[in-house]
Design a protein around this motif. Structure first.
Motif, short mmCIF file in Angstrom:
data_model
loop_
_atom_site.label_atom_id
_atom_site.label_comp_id
_atom_site.label_asym_id
_atom_site.label_seq_id
_atom_site.Cartn_x
_atom_site.Cartn_y
_atom_site.Cartn_z
N GLU A 196 0.90 -1.20 -0.01
CA GLU A 196 -0.06 -0.07 0.16
C GLU A 196 0.83 1.27 -0.02
O GLU A 196 1.99 1.24 0.65
CB GLU A 196 -1.05 0.05 1.25
CG GLU A 196 -2.04 0.95 0.89
CD GLU A 196 -3.08 0.73 1.97
OE1 GLU A 196 -4.29 0.76 1.90
OE2 GLU A 196 -2.83 0.32 3.13
N ARG A 210 -13.14 7.37 -2.62
CA ARG A 210 -12.39 5.96 -2.62
C ARG A 210 -12.43 5.42 -3.91
O ARG A 210 -13.46 5.36 -4.76
CB ARG A 210 -12.86 5.00 -1.71
CG ARG A 210 -12.38 3.92 -1.27
CD ARG A 210 -12.84 2.95 -0.21
NE ARG A 210 -12.34 1.58 -0.04
CZ ARG A 210 -13.00 0.74 0.70
NH1 ARG A 210 -13.95 1.00 1.68
NH2 ARG A 210 -12.34 -0.40 0.79
N SER A 233 -7.55 3.93 -1.76
CA SER A 233 -8.20 2.77 -0.89
C SER A 233 -8.60 3.27 0.30
O SER A 233 -9.67 2.53 0.96
CB SER A 233 -7.03 1.57 -0.71
OG SER A 233 -6.00 2.39 -0.14
N ARG A 234 -8.25 4.18 1.02
CA ARG A 234 -8.48 4.54 2.27
C ARG A 234 -8.45 6.08 2.38
O ARG A 234 -7.50 6.64 1.99
CB ARG A 234 -7.68 3.91 3.53
CG ARG A 234 -8.28 2.62 3.76
CD ARG A 234 -7.56 1.82 4.78
NE ARG A 234 -6.13 2.04 4.63
CZ ARG A 234 -5.11 1.77 5.59
NH1 ARG A 234 -5.78 1.74 6.80
NH2 ARG A 234 -3.91 1.71 5.45
N ILE A 235 -9.35 6.84 3.19
CA ILE A 235 -9.37 8.30 3.37
C ILE A 235 -9.91 8.48 4.84
O ILE A 235 -10.83 7.91 5.19
CB ILE A 235 -10.41 8.99 2.35
CG1 ILE A 235 -9.89 8.79 0.81
CG2 ILE A 235 -10.16 10.47 2.57
CD1 ILE A 235 -10.76 9.52 -0.12
N ARG A 236 -8.96 8.88 5.50
CA ARG A 236 -9.39 9.42 7.11
C ARG A 236 -9.04 10.76 7.46
O ARG A 236 -7.89 11.32 6.91
CB ARG A 236 -8.72 8.26 7.68
CG ARG A 236 -9.03 8.41 9.10
CD ARG A 236 -8.77 7.31 10.08
NE ARG A 236 -7.32 7.62 10.36
CZ ARG A 236 -6.25 6.77 11.08
NH1 ARG A 236 -7.00 5.56 11.80
NH2 ARG A 236 -5.22 7.14 11.33
N GLU A 244 -5.42 11.96 5.83
CA GLU A 244 -4.45 10.77 5.64
C GLU A 244 -5.01 9.79 4.65
O GLU A 244 -6.20 9.10 4.81
CB GLU A 244 -4.81 9.85 6.93
CG GLU A 244 -4.00 10.83 8.27
CD GLU A 244 -4.12 10.07 9.59
OE1 GLU A 244 -4.34 8.78 9.58
OE2 GLU A 244 -3.79 10.34 10.48
N VAL A 245 -4.41 9.60 3.45
CA VAL A 245 -4.83 8.89 2.17
C VAL A 245 -3.73 7.79 2.04
O VAL A 245 -2.57 7.85 1.91
CB VAL A 245 -5.08 9.83 0.98
CG1 VAL A 245 -5.55 9.02 -0.08
CG2 VAL A 245 -5.94 11.06 1.45
N MET A 246 -4.38 6.42 1.66
CA MET A 246 -3.77 5.51 1.23
C MET A 246 -4.03 5.01 0.01
O MET A 246 -5.32 5.15 -0.46
CB MET A 246 -3.69 4.11 2.21
CG MET A 246 -3.63 4.44 3.75
SD MET A 246 -1.67 5.25 3.86
CE MET A 246 -0.95 3.73 3.63
N THR A 248 -3.84 2.00 -3.40
CA THR A 248 -2.96 0.65 -3.81
C THR A 248 -2.62 0.91 -5.31
O THR A 248 -2.94 1.59 -6.28
CB THR A 248 -4.21 -0.30 -4.17
OG1 THR A 248 -4.95 -0.38 -2.99
CG2 THR A 248 -3.71 -1.67 -4.66
#
Length: 275
Positions: A196, A210, A233-236, A244-246, A248
């Motif tokens: 990731e 997302r 894939s993720r947003i926080r 905070e973004v991840m 793939t």
């Protein structure tokens, strides 16, 4: 009782002896003594049995030789089959590589003449390293962008004319300037040493969803703009100034057979992303 039995035995022995003497004196129809005819009749089963045993032993030896020959031939054929299967797998792999190379070269507009196809021989996503081999000697500059048929792989960090070491996007030191396809959101994708990726410097007010695709923006001066990099894939949200973004990676580097090196890329050239 014992003496009577002994008498009869002696009498029988004398009678048998006299019969044998008489048989040795009397001639049969073929002119040979009758005694010899008796001997031949008595020993005939033994001779026939011995003859059959000899034939059986001969057949058994012949069968063993044939069995050994068949086993050796079967082993040879099995080795030839395994060799043919191995060659077939290699040919199938080479065909897949050629097809993927053709797709790559045809998909990167403006780089057909300067692009260099290379075959992946080693990949470690944890270390963020990939080794590729080039068919013909070629000088590949440092920081040359590397792409696959599905997106960005990374950049060249070392080259020796025949092979190149690539820093993939998963490397902890990797960084790529990205944007959404619409261009409304920009950020910086960095490697984490895992599959990731992290997307940094995304404003808390950014409209990011997302599953949204991130492509190279070209702002880093290393990668041509428009190349797929990753999907969100993720947003926080957090207390910091950025989300905070991840994400793939768009390319599963562990499955890549062929990559395309773009040594002719410079920031002032017209570029387009691979299809």
């Amino acid at each position: 009782m014992t003496e009577t039995r002994a008498f009869f035995l002696r009498t029988a022995a004398v009678w048998l002896l006299l019969e044998l003497v008489a048989a040795s004196q009397v001639l049969g129809p073929d002119g040979s003594p009758v005694l010899w005819q008796w001997v031949r009749v008595a020993t005939r089963p033994v001779a026939v049995t011995a003859e059959h045993i000899g034939e059986f032993a001969s057949d058994l030896a012949l069968g063993l030789r044939d069995t050994r020959r068949l086993l050796a031939e079967n082993l040879r054929l099995r080795y030839e089959l395994e060799d043919a299967q191995s060659r077939n797998l290699l040919l199938a792999e080479d065909l897949a590589v050629l097809q993927e190379t053709a797709r790559l070269v045809g998909g990167v507009d403006g780089f057909e003449a300067s692009s260099v196809a290379a075959r992946c021989v080693y990949c470690n996503l944890t270390l963020g390293r990939m080794e590729v081999r080039i068919a013909t000697p070629h000088v590949v500059p440092f920081d040359t962008p590397v792409v696959s048929s599905t997106g960005l792989v990374g950049r060249v960090v070392r080259s020796n004319r025949r092979s190149c070491w690539i820093e993939t996007l998963t490397h902890p030191a990797a960084a790529v300037a990205v944007k959404t396809e619409s261009g409304t959101v920009e950020g910086l994708v960095t490697g984490t040493g895992k599959r990731e990726l992290m997307v940094e410097y995304v404003s808390r007010t950014a409209e990011l969803l997302r599953g949204e695709l991130l492509v190279t923006s070209g702002a880093d001066g290393i990668y041509p703009p428009g190349i797929p990099v990753a999907k969100v894939s993720r947003i926080r949200e957090s207390d910091a100034a950025f989300l905070e973004v991840m994400a793939t990676p768009a390319v599963d580097a562990s499955r890549v057979r062929v990559v395309l090196l773009l040594p002719g890329w410079t920031p002032d050239r017209a570029r387009s992303r691979p299809r």
